[in-house]
Design a protein around this motif. Structure first.
Motif, PDB file in Angstrom:
ATOM      1  N   LYS A 113      -5.904   2.271  -4.829  1.00 20.89           N
ATOM      2  CA  LYS A 113      -4.501   2.668  -4.845  1.00 20.89           C
ATOM      3  C   LYS A 113      -4.170   3.396  -3.545  1.00 20.89           C
ATOM      4  N   CYS A 114      -2.921   3.314  -3.149  1.00 22.38           N
ATOM      5  CA  CYS A 114      -2.466   3.993  -1.939  1.00 22.38           C
ATOM      6  C   CYS A 114      -2.486   5.497  -2.181  1.00 22.38           C
ATOM      7  N   CYS A 119       4.605   5.808  -2.095  1.00 26.68           N
ATOM      8  CA  CYS A 119       4.481   4.366  -1.859  1.00 26.68           C
ATOM      9  C   CYS A 119       5.005   3.610  -3.072  1.00 26.68           C
ATOM     10  N   ILE A 120       5.629   2.482  -2.831  1.00 25.48           N
ATOM     11  CA  ILE A 120       6.182   1.670  -3.929  1.00 25.48           C
ATOM     12  C   ILE A 120       5.114   1.299  -4.955  1.00 25.48           C
ATOM     13  N   THR A 121       3.864   1.207  -4.518  1.00 29.18           N
ATOM     14  CA  THR A 121       2.783   0.838  -5.442  1.00 29.18           C
ATOM     15  C   THR A 121       2.459   1.963  -6.425  1.00 29.18           C
ATOM     16  N   VAL A 127       3.968  -3.922  -8.578  1.00 31.29           N
ATOM     17  CA  VAL A 127       3.461  -4.331  -7.270  1.00 31.29           C
ATOM     18  C   VAL A 127       2.002  -3.890  -7.166  1.00 31.29           C
ATOM     19  N   SER A 128       1.127  -4.816  -6.813  1.00 31.05           N
ATOM     20  CA  SER A 128      -0.284  -4.468  -6.622  1.00 31.05           C
ATOM     21  C   SER A 128      -0.474  -3.827  -5.256  1.00 31.05           C
ATOM     22  N   PRO A 129      -1.307  -2.797  -5.189  1.00 31.72           N
ATOM     23  CA  PRO A 129      -1.607  -2.193  -3.888  1.00 31.72           C
ATOM     24  C   PRO A 129      -2.299  -3.212  -2.977  1.00 31.72           C
ATOM     25  N   LEU A 141      -8.578   1.383   5.838  1.00 29.43           N
ATOM     26  CA  LEU A 141      -7.568   0.537   5.215  1.00 29.43           C
ATOM     27  C   LEU A 141      -6.179   1.096   5.483  1.00 29.43           C
ATOM     28  N   ARG A 142      -5.237   0.196   5.785  1.00 24.62           N
ATOM     29  CA  ARG A 142      -3.837   0.588   5.980  1.00 24.62           C
ATOM     30  C   ARG A 142      -2.985  -0.131   4.942  1.00 24.62           C
ATOM     31  N   CYS A 143      -2.143   0.642   4.234  1.00 22.83           N
ATOM     32  CA  CYS A 143      -1.278   0.097   3.198  1.00 22.83           C
ATOM     33  C   CYS A 143      -0.274  -0.880   3.812  1.00 22.83           C
ATOM     34  N   CYS A 144      -0.123  -2.038   3.173  1.00 19.93           N
ATOM     35  CA  CYS A 144       0.820  -3.055   3.650  1.00 19.93           C
ATOM     36  C   CYS A 144       2.275  -2.665   3.382  1.00 19.93           C
TER      37      CYS A 144
END
Length: 158
Positions: A113-114, A119-121, A127-129, A141-144
């Protein structure tokens, strides 16, 4: 007696059937145990853990042996996030039936998880992270969705 005459090397015992996770990044064995969802309430088989073990290939490593369990692909993908050099050996009747390296993909979906609460996730949306892998040693890792770098991957695994 003098010197090291009484020192014996203690090795992790072999397993009949199960999985050996080797070449785990040093210090990550307990996080691997969390990924495997092993705790005091669900231990049904033998488990051996070696932490800070000397290695020829790596300077130091961790190792986990778990009897009577083979890992699914999602579990292996999570292990790759914290131990990108790990190898998985499937043991059957004391022999290695299958051996492979974990693979950290360029794009990771639904494994962590972000860490951004806004974050919208993390806002209840369906919405999947998703993350882009921008570093491998160590994994970064960088959140899309919000572009935040994931901090402390092991604490954010799903």
């Amino acid at each position: 007696m003098t010197g090291n005459a009484n020192i014996k090397e203690i090795m992790l015992p072999p397993i009949r059937n199960g999985t050996v996770i080797d070449h785990i990044t040093c210090g990550q064995a307990l996080n691997v145990m969390r990924i495997l969802n092993v705790n005091e309430n669900n231990i049904d088989s033998s488990i051996s853990i070696g932490i800070h073990v000397s290695s020829e290939e790596m300077e130091w490593k961790d190792i986990v042996k778990i009897e009577d369990r083979e890992l699914d692909a999602k579990t292996v993908d999570k292990i790759a996030l914290i131990a990108p050099d790990a190898t998985i050996s499937i043991i059957r009747d004391f022999y290695v039936a299958e051996k492979y390296k974990v693979r950290l993909e360029d794009h990771v979906v639904g494994l962590a998880k972000c860490s951004n609460p806004n974050c919208i996730t993390n806002r209840g949306e369906p919405v999947s992270p998703e993350f882009n892998v921008i570093g491998r040693h160590p994994p970064q890792l960088r959140c899309c969705y919000c572009d935040r770098m994931l901090t402390n991957i092991s604490d954010n695994l799903l």
